[in-house]
Design an enzyme around this catalytic site. Structure first.
Site, PDB file in Angstrom:
ATOM      1  N   LYS A 285      -3.901   6.624   8.604  1.00 27.19           N
ATOM      2  CA  LYS A 285      -5.062   6.895   7.754  1.00 27.19           C
ATOM      3  C   LYS A 285      -5.909   7.924   8.498  1.00 27.19           C
ATOM      4  O   LYS A 285      -6.766   7.583   9.310  1.00 27.19           O
ATOM      5  CB  LYS A 285      -5.846   5.589   7.529  1.00 27.19           C
ATOM      6  CG  LYS A 285      -6.502   5.499   6.174  1.00 27.19           C
ATOM      7  CD  LYS A 285      -6.997   4.086   5.922  1.00 27.19           C
ATOM      8  CE  LYS A 285      -7.499   3.858   4.558  1.00 27.19           C
ATOM      9  NZ  LYS A 285      -8.410   4.484   3.874  1.00 27.19           N
TER      10      LYS A 285
ATOM     11  N   SER B 197     -12.582  -3.311   2.503  1.00 27.06           N
ATOM     12  CA  SER B 197     -12.684  -2.604   3.783  1.00 27.06           C
ATOM     13  C   SER B 197     -14.155  -2.386   4.134  1.00 27.06           C
ATOM     14  O   SER B 197     -14.965  -2.068   3.253  1.00 27.06           O
ATOM     15  CB  SER B 197     -12.009  -1.229   3.695  1.00 27.06           C
ATOM     16  OG  SER B 197     -10.646  -1.384   3.379  1.00 27.06           O
TER      17      SER B 197
ATOM     18  N   ARG C 110       0.877  -1.180   0.000  1.00 26.33           N
ATOM     19  CA  ARG C 110       0.000   0.000   0.000  1.00 26.33           C
ATOM     20  C   ARG C 110       0.903   1.215   0.000  1.00 26.33           C
ATOM     21  O   ARG C 110       1.559   1.511   0.996  1.00 26.33           O
ATOM     22  CB  ARG C 110      -0.874  -0.025   1.252  1.00 26.33           C
ATOM     23  CG  ARG C 110      -1.753   1.200   1.453  1.00 26.33           C
ATOM     24  CD  ARG C 110      -2.687   0.943   2.632  1.00 26.33           C
ATOM     25  NE  ARG C 110      -3.413   2.140   2.987  1.00 26.33           N
ATOM     26  CZ  ARG C 110      -3.044   2.958   3.961  1.00 26.33           C
ATOM     27  NH1 ARG C 110      -1.949   2.720   4.658  1.00 26.33           N
ATOM     28  NH2 ARG C 110      -3.752   4.023   4.235  1.00 26.33           N
TER      29      ARG C 110
END
Length: 208
Positions: free
Chosen positions: A141, A112, A43
């Site tokens: 995040k 998610s 990621r």
């Protein structure tokens, strides 16, 4: 590829170059794999396509070497180019149904979910597992809203699909989550910020 998915989700490491603060990206990830990471997600929100692909190709080799599953965040094109084991999509990425169409039935699809509705839809749309979170506030995040333990229980009771917990989880608070018996924990900064990533992963494996 999916036969042992629940076991593969156990120690789920997500990459983030920024947290490594200039340390050798591949060495840090390899230390984690060597110690027993079972699934690795690439990621890299700030990487351009070329850099992302280069990392994906190298990590594909490393994950094969250590027999870990390899997942690409969001970029289905790159997942297909490097023959990753699967992709993970968020609620604002390409939808799960379209992702499944592109990657085919054999690859792993993670989605998610923050609410019962999102979790149900993920399962209907073909997700193999869901990532539920953020469980605690997280610096990686900043837009991630926390999921209450009530919502987590609701999802667990109503959506029969493997799941990992994510978001702000560390060795001090992971004990609070064990009651929900997740298939695994997706960890970023709690492992990558440590100098000795190998030792840290070993500690996690003892605890979980």
């Amino acid at each position: 590829m999916k036969e042992n998915l629940r076991e593969d989700l156990k120690m789920y490491l997500i990459s983030d170059s920024d947290i490594l603060k200039g340390r050798d990206f591949y060495k840090c990830i390899e230390d984690g794999l060597k110690a027993g990471v079972t699934m690795l997600q690439l990621r890299e929100k700030n990487a351009d396509g070329g850099e992302f692909l280069e990392k994906a190709l190298k990590l594909r080799e490393l994950t094969k070497k250590y027999n870990a599953k390899f997942i690409i965040d969001d970029r289905i094109d790159i997942a297909l180019l490097c023959d990753a084991d699967g992709v993970h999509v968020g609620q604002s990425d390409i939808d799960a149904k379209s992702a499944r169409k592109l990657i085919g039935e054999d690859k792993i699809l993670g989605v998610s979910a923050r609410t019962l509705q999102e979790a149900k839809r993920a399962k209907e749309d073909g997700a193999d597992y869901i990532g539920i979170g953020a469980m605690f506030s997280t610096s990686t995040k900043l837009d991630a809203k926390s999921v209450s333990f009530e919502t987590l229980k609701e999802i667990k009771d109503n959506v029969d699909i493997p799941f990992v917990l994510i978001g702000g989880i560390n060795l001090d608070n992971v004990g609070q989550l064990k009651q929900f018996n997740p298939d695994g924990y997706a960890i970023i900064s709690a492992i990558l910020k440590e100098e000795d990533i190998y030792a840290e992963v070993k500690k996690w494996l003892d605890v979980i």
